[in-house]
Write a protein that holds these residues in place. Structure first.
Motif, short mmCIF file in Angstrom:
data_model
loop_
_atom_site.label_atom_id
_atom_site.label_comp_id
_atom_site.label_asym_id
_atom_site.label_seq_id
_atom_site.Cartn_x
_atom_site.Cartn_y
_atom_site.Cartn_z
N ALA A 87 39.34 56.06 35.18
CA ALA A 87 38.13 56.22 34.35
C ALA A 87 37.59 54.87 33.93
O ALA A 87 38.31 54.06 33.32
N ILE A 88 36.34 54.63 34.26
CA ILE A 88 35.65 53.42 33.79
C ILE A 88 34.80 53.77 32.57
O ILE A 88 34.83 53.07 31.56
N ARG A 89 34.06 54.86 32.67
CA ARG A 89 33.17 55.25 31.57
C ARG A 89 34.01 55.57 30.33
O ARG A 89 35.05 56.22 30.45
N ARG A 90 33.50 55.12 29.18
CA ARG A 90 34.34 55.13 27.98
C ARG A 90 34.69 56.53 27.48
O ARG A 90 35.67 56.71 26.79
N ASP A 91 33.86 57.53 27.77
CA ASP A 91 34.14 58.87 27.24
C ASP A 91 35.06 59.69 28.14
O ASP A 91 35.34 60.85 27.85
N LEU A 92 35.52 59.12 29.25
CA LEU A 92 36.39 59.87 30.15
C LEU A 92 37.85 59.62 29.82
O LEU A 92 38.25 58.49 29.55
#
Ligand code: HPA
Length: 245
Positions: A87-92
């Motif tokens: 996960a790169i995106r912070r909400d994942l």
């Protein structure tokens, strides 16, 4: 017929009643493992483990051309690929499912086209939308119908592997607009398009990407197995539902 390509954590499809196995040969060599034919509900399904039956084929060594060719040759019209990602995106968070709508290819040196080599005419495919809109929409409906959360859309960064990324590489992928990172999404998606197969990928977040969350100092590889095992149960539910709708 529906083809399912299973990645790390999905070496077999538990809900598939396997009736026949076939070791295929193609003009491009051997696929990663045997094709398993069977049914889910009334739907004919063929399953292939991307990393081979013993999980021994590394992402950059997968014979993607043979895999897709064998599935097409077996009669598949659409392919649901399952792939573990960071996960790169912070909400994942680990365990999340995401259905990407775009891909950025950072791989190199892979055999990534059928239209190459002496005597083969050059052909360009359109790849503006790398994943099948129609199959994505059916997968989203299936997830909704069985109550499994799956995020609609995201950018998949395909890296070469087999090593994981540095924190700086992940920062760069984030600046490029990537949400998740994996090692097998390309050239698989492009080859499917070259063969006119409808293709979509269910990505399963196995870990925070390097430098993020609890991977801030190092990616906790020992935890990935348990995360994937739990999440693949949900992926199977979605595929099961897809076959029933
Ligand atoms: N990076 C690349 N591929 C992956 C990762 C990751 O962090 N996790 C699972 N596959």
């Amino acid at each position: 017929m529906l083809a399912v390509i299973g990645g790390s954590g999905l070496a077999q499809l538990g809900n598939l009643e396997v009736r026949r196995r076939k070791r295929a040969r193609t003009p491009y060599g051997k696929p990663s493992g045997a094709l398993a034919f069977g049914c889910i509900a009334d739907c004919d399904v063929v399953f292939l483990a991307r990393h081979g039956d013993g999980h021994s084929v590394a992402p950059h060594e997968v014979n993607y051309r043979a895999n897709l060719w064998a599935l097409k040759d077996a009669g598949a019209g659409e392919v649901v690929a399952v792939a573990a990602v960071g996960a790169i995106r912070r909400d994942l968070e680990p365990g999340a499912l995401l259905l990407p709508h775009q891909v950025i290819d950072y791989t190199w040196g892979r055999r990534s086209s059928y239209f190459e080599g002496p005597g083969t005419p050059l052909k360009h495919i359109d790849f503006t939308e790398p994943y099948s809109r129609e199959l994505r929409s059916r997968l989203l409906s299936a997830a909704l119908a069985c109550g499994e959360q799956m995020l609609d859309g995201g950018v998949y960064a395909a890296t070469q592997g087999p090593r994981l990324e540095t924190a700086a590489e992940i920062d760069r992928l984030e600046r490029d607009g990537a949400d998740v990172v994996g090692m097998t999404g390309m050239p698989e998606a492009a080859l499917a398009r070259e063969l006119s197969l409808q293709y979509a990928a269910i990505t399963v977040v196995a870990n925070y990407a390097a430098g993020r969350g609890d991977s801030r100092r190092a990616v906790p590889l020992e935890r990935i197995g348990a995360v994937l095992e739990e999440a693949m149960g949900r992926v199977r539910n979605i595929i099961d539902r897809l076959c029933r709708q």
